[in-house]
Design an enzyme around this catalytic site. Structure first.
Site, PDB file in Angstrom:
ATOM      1  CB  CYS A  13      -0.963  -0.011   1.186  1.00  0.00           C
ATOM      2  SG  CYS A  13      -0.149   0.042   2.799  1.00  0.00           S
ATOM      3  CG  ASN A  16       4.475  -1.718   5.133  1.00  0.00           C
ATOM      4  OD1 ASN A  16       5.609  -2.036   5.465  1.00  0.00           O
ATOM      5  ND2 ASN A  16       3.511  -2.605   5.064  1.00  0.00           N
ATOM      6  CB  CYS A  18      -3.623   1.551   7.221  1.00  0.00           C
ATOM      7  SG  CYS A  18      -3.402   3.000   8.279  1.00  0.00           S
ATOM      8  NE  ARG A  19      -4.498   1.542   1.908  1.00  0.00           N
ATOM      9  CZ  ARG A  19      -4.298   2.275   0.830  1.00  0.00           C
ATOM     10  NH1 ARG A  19      -5.142   2.184  -0.180  1.00  0.00           N
ATOM     11  NH2 ARG A  19      -3.265   3.085   0.753  1.00  0.00           N
ATOM     12  CB  SER A  20       0.350  -3.442   2.746  1.00  0.00           C
ATOM     13  OG  SER A  20       1.211  -2.549   3.413  1.00  0.00           O
ATOM     14  CG  ASP A 136      -5.406   5.679   2.756  1.00  0.00           C
ATOM     15  OD1 ASP A 136      -5.390   5.267   3.939  1.00  0.00           O
ATOM     16  OD2 ASP A 136      -4.528   6.408   2.284  1.00  0.00           O
TER      17      ASP A 136
END
Ligand code: 4NP
Length: 167
Positions: A13, A16, A18-20, A136
């Site tokens: 993401c 690095n 939150c999402r990934s 996001d």
């Protein structure tokens, strides 16, 4: 799964944090559940949060579903990773484009024959979120973090089906 070498996946993401990292832990969970010989890791296209732990909100929401993100640390995507990983999963379309830009640099640096990684969207095979971005959550509220978890679980299930057929 016939190959001896683990299949290596990198979730990517922007930050690095939150999402990934969420995708890393969720995808690993679903791969492990099916005993797939797969290593899952993550990185960000930016260096905004290098060496930081995942966002406290990501950690809190993930832990409520049993996923522990606390030991992860952010790092930036590098050209070397196109040689090391088999599959790089972009969390959204901007991440995908940024990964492609770095791939061009990796090809120039190492030569196309050395590049191992394929690049795809996290949602590539997800029929519930077809080709959709993981929104996001960084500037939003708690529901954004729940949405990330929902999509990571749904997309991970879809990828595991693909891996079971293809690897
Ligand atoms: P991520 O979320 O890409 O899912 O880790 C973000 C984290 C930080 C920022 C943007 C997105 N930021 O601009 O600092």
């Amino acid at each position: 799964m016939t190959s001896q070498m683990p299949y290596k996946i990198l979730c990517v993401c922007l930050g690095n944090i939150c999402r990934s990292p969420t995708a890393e832990v969720v995808l690993r969970h679903f791969c492990n559940k099916k005993q797939l010989n797969i290593i899952v890791d993550s990185a960000g296209t930016s260096n905004y949060h290098s060496n930081k732990a995942p966002d406290a909100r990501s950690q809190k929401h993930a832990l409520k579903r049993g996923y522990n993100l606390s030991t992860l640390r952010a790092r930036q995507l590098k050209t070397q990773y196109f040689l090391d990983f088999d599959l790089i999963l972009a969390m959204d379309h901007e991440n995908f484009d940024d990964i492609q830009d770095l791939l061009v640099q990796a090809v120039a640096k190492f030569g196309r024959h050395k590049i191992k990684a394929k690049v795809a969207l996290m949602s590539e095979h997800d029929i519930d979120y077809p080709q959709q971005a993981l929104p996001d959550p960084y500037y939003g509220e708690g529901e954004g973090f729940e949405r990330v978890l929902d999509q990571c679980e749904s997309s991970s299930r879809a990828w595991v089906k693909v891996f079971q057929q293809q690897l």
